[in-house]
Design a protein around this motif. Structure first.
Motif, mmCIF file in Angstrom:
data_model
loop_
_atom_site.group_PDB
_atom_site.id
_atom_site.type_symbol
_atom_site.label_atom_id
_atom_site.label_comp_id
_atom_site.label_asym_id
_atom_site.label_seq_id
_atom_site.Cartn_x
_atom_site.Cartn_y
_atom_site.Cartn_z
ATOM 1 N N TRP A 320 -8.237 3.475 -6.725
ATOM 2 C CA TRP A 320 -7.552 2.166 -6.732
ATOM 3 C C TRP A 320 -7.597 1.556 -8.110
ATOM 4 O O TRP A 320 -7.026 2.378 -8.750
ATOM 5 N N THR A 324 -10.758 -3.630 -11.917
ATOM 6 C CA THR A 324 -10.339 -4.448 -10.584
ATOM 7 C C THR A 324 -11.023 -5.692 -10.795
ATOM 8 O O THR A 324 -12.182 -5.849 -11.114
ATOM 9 N N SER A 327 -11.292 -8.531 -4.849
ATOM 10 C CA SER A 327 -10.929 -9.736 -4.220
ATOM 11 C C SER A 327 -11.864 -10.783 -4.081
ATOM 12 O O SER A 327 -11.615 -12.095 -4.266
ATOM 13 N N TYR A 352 -6.289 -4.074 -11.742
ATOM 14 C CA TYR A 352 -5.768 -4.425 -10.362
ATOM 15 C C TYR A 352 -6.333 -5.773 -10.165
ATOM 16 O O TYR A 352 -7.666 -6.058 -10.243
ATOM 17 N N LYS A 354 -6.735 -9.455 -7.845
ATOM 18 C CA LYS A 354 -6.446 -9.711 -6.361
ATOM 19 C C LYS A 354 -7.224 -10.882 -5.940
ATOM 20 O O LYS A 354 -8.414 -10.915 -5.899
ATOM 21 N N SER A 355 -6.511 -11.913 -5.226
ATOM 22 C CA SER A 355 -7.055 -13.009 -4.469
ATOM 23 C C SER A 355 -6.148 -13.718 -3.885
ATOM 24 O O SER A 355 -5.035 -13.067 -3.552
ATOM 25 N N ASN A 356 -6.417 -14.807 -3.505
ATOM 26 C CA ASN A 356 -5.568 -15.575 -2.369
ATOM 27 C C ASN A 356 -6.129 -17.072 -2.182
ATOM 28 O O ASN A 356 -6.871 -17.438 -3.045
ATOM 29 N N LEU A 383 -1.952 -9.647 -7.508
ATOM 30 C CA LEU A 383 -1.660 -10.201 -6.386
ATOM 31 C C LEU A 383 -2.350 -11.367 -5.888
ATOM 32 O O LEU A 383 -3.492 -11.437 -5.914
ATOM 33 N N ASP A 385 -1.750 -13.188 -3.266
ATOM 34 C CA ASP A 385 -1.923 -13.455 -1.650
ATOM 35 C C ASP A 385 -2.307 -12.347 -0.923
ATOM 36 O O ASP A 385 -1.968 -11.817 -0.089
ATOM 37 N N TYR A 386 -3.432 -11.793 -1.696
ATOM 38 C CA TYR A 386 -4.213 -10.709 -0.883
ATOM 39 C C TYR A 386 -4.656 -10.731 0.382
ATOM 40 O O TYR A 386 -5.046 -11.726 0.908
ATOM 41 N N ASN A 387 -4.099 -9.856 1.276
ATOM 42 C CA ASN A 387 -4.301 -9.667 2.691
ATOM 43 C C ASN A 387 -3.704 -10.908 3.686
ATOM 44 O O ASN A 387 -4.198 -11.000 4.593
#
Length: 463
Positions: A320, A324, A327, A352, A354-356, A383, A385-387
């Protein structure tokens, strides 16, 4: 020629007695002298702030005293249970004021190993700590499972609120046999306990009817930690997981990608301050280095960021992110500097993030320089809007910088970077880069402020 930090050089020579450590529990007399096991070589970095982080990150210093686990009953025959013998050697060294506890060549079966203050556990070349199948040898401890505090079976190597500790040498840690008990991923159970207001010390996994894996090496709430030279094999979960620590140095470590199972990040500093990761070959079946800071409500309860991180001269061979963020980044991630990384194998991204809006948090001041190699997907992927999880905690991203970097392969667009309408990315600057072998030259760049490409080409064309 690269500059070197003289403060990180070996004081008074290497641990020369390690190979002969089987002779006596006290090969070296107690003296006022103190040693570091090996030198740590860190290049001069292209950011003054990163050089300051290296200069301020303390290395442990151990008394010039050496004990062998053999003198406490340990046997490297591949079958004797050495849990008690190793514990006794470490406790004795600690009681005498510290020193080096040496595991000589051989295969030593053991349960969990607890490191104590002022002790360096040193694995000589050819030494193997083989962690066993008897789950009872891994007692319950306070830990963090995927960003949520709980009480679970001990990691293979663990310490809690200790200081000045080391895990060094050219030996190997092997967790293959723990697969009989080290399994499960029932994080939703912990999330339900958090929602019900259950405090961490009562979130006990054992006996709950649910199962969650234990990390491989986890100093927890410790200060001044050195992990150096060792090889990790057959991980079942996250491999190097310093949590809520200060002054962590990881040097010359190898995590074996060929034996890694799914979800076995190589190195996951979580809510740590001042971390230096250098000269390592980081293989994984997931992220190479994943910076973390807690998950959702429990992460907000603790509220500790992961910050002041330097990564240099490493090979990345996970599938990956090389670097990173998330998340689990609820407490936030800041001041990250990655330099001279060689990306190989099936790694998808150089950076990479990633969060939301359920996780929230922030990733800010993240910097990459002289990163090169092959990328299955993109150079940078952000990203928000992870997951697909949503809530009321809007994450903050940026600024990000990428400089002096290159690719020979990039399977998708070089940049897939998205902010949110109500939380723009606060800067993306790319300079002096050459990205070749890029499959899609149409970058995705949305809600990005202060966007700059300088002296950068994609497939030979200026951006």
């Amino acid at each position: 020629m690269d500059g070197r930090f003289t403060r990180r050089q070996l004081i008074n020579g290497a641990l020369a007695v390690a190979g002969a450590a089987a002779a006596s529990p006290l090969l070296a007399p107690t003296t006022s002298a103190a040693t570091r096991p090996y030198p740590v070589t860190v290049p001069t970095l292209p950011w003054p702030a990163a050089n300051d982080i290296v200069a301020r990150t303390k290395l442990p210093v151990f008394p010039d005293r050496t004990l062998s686990v053999l003198d406490y009953g340990a046997k490297g025959d591949g079958k004797t249970d050495n849990t008690a013998a190793i514990k006794k050697a470490i406790e004795t060294a600690n009681a005498r004021g510290g020193g080096h506890v040496v595991v000589p060549k051989g295969t030593f079966v053991t349960g969990a190993v607890y490191l104590k203050s002022n002790v360096d556990l040193h694995l000589a070349a050819g030494a193997v700590l083989k962690f066993g199948s008897d789950a009872s040898k891994f007692p319950n401890v306070l830990t963090r499972y995927e960003g949520i505090e709980c009480v679970n079976r001990s990691p293979m190597i663990y310490a809690y609120k200790e200081s000045n500790i080391g895990l060094t040498g050219l030996g190997t840690l092997d967790a293959a046999t723990t697969s009989s008990w080290n399994k499960g991923k029932d994080r939703e159970y912990l999330e339900s306990l958090v929602a019900d207001g259950i405090p961490p010390e009562k979130r006990i996994v054992l006996g709950s009817g649910y199962a969650m894996r234990s990390s491989f090496v986890e100093p927890y709430a410790c200060d001044t930690v050195l992990i150096q030279g060792i090889t990790l094999k057959n991980p079942q979960f996250w491999q190097l997981h310093p949590t809520l620590c200060r002054n962590v140095t990881i040097d010359g470590v190898r995590t074996d990608a060929s034996t890694a199972r799914s979800n076995t990040d190589a190195c996951d500093p979580e809510s740590c301050d001042h971390v230096v990761i250098v000269n390592s070959n980081l293989g994984a079946h997931d992220d190479n280095i994943a910076l973390k800071a807690g998950r959702d409500a429990d992460g907000r309860r603790i509220g500790e960021p992961c910050q002041n991180i330097v990564v240099a001269d490493c090979v990345m061979n996970g599938n990956w992110g090389a670097i990173t963020c998330g998340s689990e980044q609820t407490g936030g991630i800041r001041n990250v500097y990655a330099y001279r990384l060689t990306v190989t194998g099936e790694t998808k991204y150089a950076l990479y993030v990633k969060s939301n809006t359920l996780r929230g948090g922030f990733s800010e001041n993240i910097n990459l320089d002289s990163v090169s190699g092959t990328f299955v997907r993109s150079i940078v992927y952000v990203l928000p809007d992870y997951n697909g999880q949503t809530g009321s905690f809007v994450p903050r991203f940026g600024p990000f910088t990428v400089s002096n970097s290159s690719s020979t392969k990039c399977g998708q667009a070089a940049f897939n970077v998205r902010g949110l309408p109500n939380s723009h990315i606060r800067g993306l600057r790319v300079s002096d880069c050459r990205f070749d072998g890029v499959a899609n030259t149409d970058n995705t760049l949305r809600y990005v402020d202060d966007l700059r490409f300088t002296r950068t080409t994609i497939n030979g064309e200026p951006v």
